[in-house]
Design a protein around this motif. Structure first.
Motif, PDB file in Angstrom:
ATOM      1  N   TYR A 101       0.866  -1.181   0.000  1.00 44.00           N
ATOM      2  CA  TYR A 101       0.000   0.000   0.000  1.00 44.00           C
ATOM      3  C   TYR A 101       0.899   1.226   0.000  1.00 44.00           C
ATOM      4  N   ASN A 102       0.366   2.331  -0.473  1.00 41.35           N
ATOM      5  CA  ASN A 102       1.114   3.570  -0.536  1.00 41.35           C
ATOM      6  C   ASN A 102       0.973   4.276   0.815  1.00 41.35           C
ATOM      7  N   ALA A 103       2.045   4.281   1.593  1.00 40.89           N
ATOM      8  CA  ALA A 103       2.001   4.813   2.956  1.00 40.89           C
ATOM      9  C   ALA A 103       1.703   6.311   2.975  1.00 40.89           C
ATOM     10  N   THR A 104       2.244   7.051   2.009  1.00 41.69           N
ATOM     11  CA  THR A 104       2.007   8.496   1.960  1.00 41.69           C
ATOM     12  C   THR A 104       0.554   8.793   1.653  1.00 41.69           C
TER      13      THR A 104
ATOM     14  N   LEU B  49      -5.428  -6.579   9.096  1.00 44.98           N
ATOM     15  CA  LEU B  49      -6.049  -7.106   7.874  1.00 44.98           C
ATOM     16  C   LEU B  49      -5.290  -8.329   7.382  1.00 44.98           C
ATOM     17  N   LYS B  50      -3.963  -8.272   7.451  1.00 46.76           N
ATOM     18  CA  LYS B  50      -3.154  -9.411   7.020  1.00 46.76           C
ATOM     19  C   LYS B  50      -3.427 -10.638   7.890  1.00 46.76           C
ATOM     20  N   ARG B  51      -3.501 -10.436   9.199  1.00 40.39           N
ATOM     21  CA  ARG B  51      -3.804 -11.557  10.107  1.00 40.39           C
ATOM     22  C   ARG B  51      -5.177 -12.151   9.812  1.00 40.39           C
TER      23      ARG B  51
ATOM     24  N   THR C 229      -7.073   1.255  -5.246  1.00 41.57           N
ATOM     25  CA  THR C 229      -7.861   2.265  -4.539  1.00 41.57           C
ATOM     26  C   THR C 229      -8.770   1.616  -3.506  1.00 41.57           C
ATOM     27  N   ASP C 230      -9.392   0.502  -3.861  1.00 36.39           N
ATOM     28  CA  ASP C 230     -10.281  -0.190  -2.920  1.00 36.39           C
ATOM     29  C   ASP C 230      -9.547  -0.626  -1.663  1.00 36.39           C
ATOM     30  N   ASP C 231      -8.373  -1.219  -1.832  1.00 34.05           N
ATOM     31  CA  ASP C 231      -7.606  -1.667  -0.664  1.00 34.05           C
ATOM     32  C   ASP C 231      -7.117  -0.490   0.166  1.00 34.05           C
TER      33      ASP C 231
ATOM     34  N   ARG D 140     -13.709  -8.311   1.009  1.00 38.13           N
ATOM     35  CA  ARG D 140     -12.311  -8.285   0.562  1.00 38.13           C
ATOM     36  C   ARG D 140     -11.625  -9.603   0.890  1.00 38.13           C
ATOM     37  N   PHE D 141     -11.920 -10.165   2.067  1.00 38.55           N
ATOM     38  CA  PHE D 141     -11.367 -11.457   2.452  1.00 38.55           C
ATOM     39  C   PHE D 141     -11.814 -12.538   1.469  1.00 38.55           C
ATOM     40  N   LEU D 142     -13.096 -12.553   1.146  1.00 36.22           N
ATOM     41  CA  LEU D 142     -13.620 -13.559   0.223  1.00 36.22           C
ATOM     42  C   LEU D 142     -12.998 -13.418  -1.161  1.00 36.22           C
TER      43      LEU D 142
END
Length: 101
Positions: free
Chosen positions: A3-6, A40-42, A51-53, A85-87
């Motif tokens: 992801y773009n941290a900025t 989210l990763k866990r 953009t959605d993520d 998103r998980f699915l």
């Protein structure tokens, strides 16, 4: 996890009605963003540079920030977005596994 941290920091600041200039709170907000990404990763969501993520990450971060001292649960709209998103991630993983074997 990408992801773009900025962009994430700027959008979190926007949602919290804060100016985008550098402030001492930036490190705290960056830690909140990273913690939301790790959560989210866990939960089986591998963030991608979409953009959605990015918006899911921002929504999770802002909700966690604004509700850190409250005992209320996650709002249904955010729970549904996270589940969808998980699915989607799981579906992609299953398709990749079936294609390779």
């Amino acid at each position: 996890m990408v992801y773009n941290a900025t962009s994430a920091l700027n959008l979190v600041k926007d949602r919290l009605n804060r100016m985008r200039v550098a402030t001492p709170d930036d490190e705290y907000l960056k830690s909140r963003i990273e913690a939301a990404a790790q959560e989210l990763k866990r939960n089986g969501i591998n963030l991608m540079d979409t953009t959605d993520d990015l918006m899911l990450l921002v929504d999770m971060t802002v909700w966690r920030y604004q509700n850190r001292d409250k005992m209320t649960g996650m709002p249904e709209w955010l729970r549904a977005a996270r589940r969808e998103r998980f699915l989607a991630d799981r579906r992609l993983h299953e398709e990749a596994e079936s294609a390779c074997c």
